[in-house]
Design an enzyme around this catalytic site. Structure first.
Site, PDB file in Angstrom:
ATOM      1  N   THR A  72       0.849  -1.195   0.000  1.00  0.00           N
ATOM      2  CA  THR A  72       0.000   0.000   0.000  1.00  0.00           C
ATOM      3  C   THR A  72       0.885   1.245   0.000  1.00  0.00           C
ATOM      4  O   THR A  72       0.630   2.211  -0.731  1.00  0.00           O
ATOM      5  CB  THR A  72      -0.927  -0.027   1.238  1.00  0.00           C
ATOM      6  OG1 THR A  72      -1.757  -1.185   1.139  1.00  0.00           O
ATOM      7  CG2 THR A  72      -1.783   1.217   1.339  1.00  0.00           C
ATOM      8  N   ASN A 153      -5.741  -9.629  -7.685  1.00  0.00           N
ATOM      9  CA  ASN A 153      -5.853 -10.343  -6.419  1.00  0.00           C
ATOM     10  C   ASN A 153      -7.165 -11.104  -6.268  1.00  0.00           C
ATOM     11  O   ASN A 153      -7.235 -12.072  -5.537  1.00  0.00           O
ATOM     12  CB  ASN A 153      -5.655  -9.380  -5.234  1.00  0.00           C
ATOM     13  CG  ASN A 153      -6.480  -8.127  -5.354  1.00  0.00           C
ATOM     14  OD1 ASN A 153      -6.484  -7.452  -6.376  1.00  0.00           O
ATOM     15  ND2 ASN A 153      -7.200  -7.795  -4.305  1.00  0.00           N
ATOM     16  N   GLN A 181       0.718  -9.868  -6.397  1.00  0.00           N
ATOM     17  CA  GLN A 181       0.154 -11.219  -6.550  1.00  0.00           C
ATOM     18  C   GLN A 181       0.919 -12.037  -7.585  1.00  0.00           C
ATOM     19  O   GLN A 181       0.528 -13.167  -7.896  1.00  0.00           O
ATOM     20  CB  GLN A 181      -1.336 -11.135  -6.931  1.00  0.00           C
ATOM     21  CG  GLN A 181      -2.196 -10.434  -5.902  1.00  0.00           C
ATOM     22  CD  GLN A 181      -2.394 -11.243  -4.611  1.00  0.00           C
ATOM     23  OE1 GLN A 181      -2.081 -12.438  -4.541  1.00  0.00           O
ATOM     24  NE2 GLN A 181      -2.918 -10.598  -3.573  1.00  0.00           N
ATOM     25  N   CYS A 326      -9.497  -5.999   2.450  1.00  0.00           N
ATOM     26  CA  CYS A 326      -9.581  -4.557   2.666  1.00  0.00           C
ATOM     27  C   CYS A 326     -11.019  -4.082   2.528  1.00  0.00           C
ATOM     28  O   CYS A 326     -11.367  -3.005   2.984  1.00  0.00           O
ATOM     29  CB  CYS A 326      -8.726  -3.831   1.639  1.00  0.00           C
ATOM     30  SG  CYS A 326      -7.171  -4.640   1.339  1.00  0.00           S
TER      31      CYS A 326
HETATM   32  N1  7TS Z   1      -1.781  -4.848  -4.138  1.00  0.00           N
HETATM   33  C1  7TS Z   1      -2.390  -6.011  -4.358  1.00  0.00           C
HETATM   34  C2  7TS Z   1      -2.534  -6.525  -5.755  1.00  0.00           C
HETATM   35  C3  7TS Z   1      -2.897  -6.747  -3.271  1.00  0.00           C
HETATM   36  O1  7TS Z   1      -3.487  -7.911  -3.493  1.00  0.00           O
HETATM   37  C4  7TS Z   1      -2.775  -6.223  -1.958  1.00  0.00           C
HETATM   38  C5  7TS Z   1      -3.372  -6.906  -0.793  1.00  0.00           C
HETATM   39  C6  7TS Z   1      -2.090  -5.012  -1.797  1.00  0.00           C
HETATM   40  C7  7TS Z   1      -1.620  -4.340  -2.906  1.00  0.00           C
HETATM   41  C8  7TS Z   1      -1.830  -4.425  -0.442  1.00  0.00           C
HETATM   42  O2  7TS Z   1      -0.786  -5.116   0.173  1.00  0.00           O
HETATM   43  P1  7TS Z   1      -0.205  -4.687   1.596  1.00  0.00           P
HETATM   44  O3  7TS Z   1       1.211  -5.140   1.597  1.00  0.00           O
HETATM   45  O4  7TS Z   1      -0.336  -3.223   1.711  1.00  0.00           O
HETATM   46  O5  7TS Z   1      -1.003  -5.413   2.606  1.00  0.00           O
HETATM   47  N2  7TS Z   1      -4.515  -7.660  -1.130  1.00  0.00           N
HETATM   48  C9  7TS Z   1      -5.376  -8.253  -0.282  1.00  0.00           C
HETATM   49  C10 7TS Z   1      -6.374  -9.111  -0.703  1.00  0.00           C
HETATM   50  O6  7TS Z   1      -6.592  -9.468  -1.858  1.00  0.00           O
HETATM   51  N3  7TS Z   1      -7.068  -9.536   0.377  1.00  0.00           N
HETATM   52  O7  7TS Z   1      -6.526  -8.956   1.447  1.00  0.00           O
HETATM   53  C11 7TS Z   1      -5.487  -8.147   1.063  1.00  0.00           C
END
Ligand code: 7TS
Length: 399
Positions: A72, A153, A181, A326
């Site tokens: 994020t 995702n 992913q 999320c």
């Molecule tokens: N980008 C993608 C494609 C993701 O799937 C996620 C988390 C993020 C960014 C964010 O990652 P983080 O490191 O900030 O946590 N996706 C998911 C999901 O599909 N279900 O829960 C979190």
């Protein structure tokens, strides 16, 4: 039995990763920037971990990998940096993304829209995939950045990043891909295609939570995010997350070692699981299997609210999802199902099963039995299923 089939949300930390991280909490806890033994004993492990991260994505030494706290943050950072470098300065003011990016991209794009940036949200096709030619159609001389995820995702759909990178290079537009992913599920080689920025997150490939990274090609701009120190080349000041970085490095190494297994054995297990699920009448999968990451299934069971299915699964110890964690606290329909044009009642019935290299055949057989029982129970009490007209159009093709 507890069965974890929500690996696109997060993954178990690989025990080897945990072992490698452990000494950096109560033994080797020095600040790497200090001038004593406690600091110096972190230097070699940090260097080695960074080398593993570079090697995992085939990044040459002259490019940058900046460690962040999560994907994020990496995604927010690229967009806000582009805003600083291009929009505020009046050079360019347009960004292109897909309408099925992760919320950390969509929400940041909307934030920048409020600040005066133009954003184009590209639709997906009937298979849940972005078509590269569409990117070409929307690029103008004002376009600063194209950001298209590598793998979705929700569906696992793999997007044509190679072609999109070529189009961006030809049009002299920066290209960012959210590869969260993709790592550990498909080969990622930043030298094999045109990419300027790439986002990663350790906890999606059996590393720890709280550590991610942003890859940046040599010569590209990035506005420093945190000021006040020299860490991460001055791009992101603050004492390094030593254990996290060591963990991410080891997790990357393990993920690359396991890639073939993921792409053969886990794919086979996923395919078997999906074939059996699709034998249940009135079930739909959007993206063809060969166009997806090897671990993901997004499947709709007509007449069954996704949340009801999750409830039944959870009671039997099975963790799945109705989509991104999320967004899953509200009863919204699945955003990819909506983007594809599925009718609302079907968009509410999508369940995501995401496997990992730890998923076993026994777990899949047990889950199949529980799903079949849940479908019978829930359709038995579903008014919408009982009243669904014959030959009802789903807006989707069954696979
Ligand atoms: N980008 C993608 C494609 C993701 O799937 C996620 C988390 C993020 C960014 C964010 O990652 P983080 O490191 O900030 O946590 N996706 C998911 C999901 O599909 N279900 O829960 C979190």
């Amino acid at each position: 039995m507890k069965i974890y089939l929500d690996n696109n949300a997060t993954t178990i930390v690989d025990p080897y990763v945990f072992d490698e991280m452990e000494p950096f909490f109560v033994q080797k806890y020095g600040n790497p920037n200090s001038l004593h033994y406690f600091a110096s004993e972190t230097h070699a492990p940090l260097k080695e971990a960074m080398q593993k991260i570079y090697a995992g994505i085939h990044a040459p030494e002259e490019d940058s990998v900046v460690i962040t706290s999560c994907a994020t943050e990496s995604n927010n950072w690229v967009f806000k940096s582009i805003y600083n470098e291009y929009v505020i300065t009046g050079k360019k003011n347009h960004i292109i993304i897909s309408e099925v990016e992760h919320p950390s991209i969509i929400a940041t794009a909307k934030y920048l829209e409020n600040l005066g940036c133009n954003v184009t949200y590209l639709p997906i096709n009937h298979e849940g995939i972005i078509e590269a030619d569409m990117v070409r159609d929307y690029i103008t001389d004002k376009t600063a950045l194209v950001s298209i995820m590598w793998a979705n995702n929700e569906t696992g759909a793999i997007f044509p990043v190679q072609e999109i990178g070529d189009i961006c290079a030809e049009k002299d537009v920066l290209f960012h891909t959210d590869a969260v992913q993709a790592i550990g599920k498909t080969p990622v080689d930043v030298q094999s295609f045109n990419v300027d920025y790439l986002t990663m997150s350790a906890h999606k490939f059996h590393g720890p939570k709280g550590v991610g990274a942003l890859y940046m090609k040599k010569g590209k701009e990035l506005t420093p995010l945190l000021h006040g120190g020299s860490q991460m080349g001055g791009y992101r000041s603050g004492t390094l997350n030593v254990a996290g970085i060591v963990g991410m490095g080891k997790a990357m190494e393990q993920a690359i070692d396991a890639l073939d297994f993921e792409m053969s054995d886990i794919r086979e297990l996923r395919d078997h699981f999906e074939e059996e699920l699709l034998k249940i009448p009135d079930t739909f999968v959007v993206t063809p299997r060969e166009k997806r990451t090897p671990n993901t299934i997004l499947i709709s069971f007509r007449g069954i609210e996704g949340e009801s299915m999750l409830w039944d699964l959870n009671r039997s110890g099975i963790a799945a999802s109705t989509g991104s964690a999320c967004a899953s606290e509200d009863l919204e329909s699945n955003p990819v199902m909506e983007a594809i044009g599925a009718e609302a009642d079907l968009a509410h019935t999508a369940i995501r099963f995401s496997l990992s290299r730890y998923t076993t055949e026994e777990e899949i057989e047990f889950t199949l039995a529980v799903v079949k029982e849940a479908v019978d129970r829930l359709r038995g009490i579903s008014s919408s299923y009982a009243y669904a007209p014959e030959g009802h159009e789903s807006g989707l093709e069954a696979h």
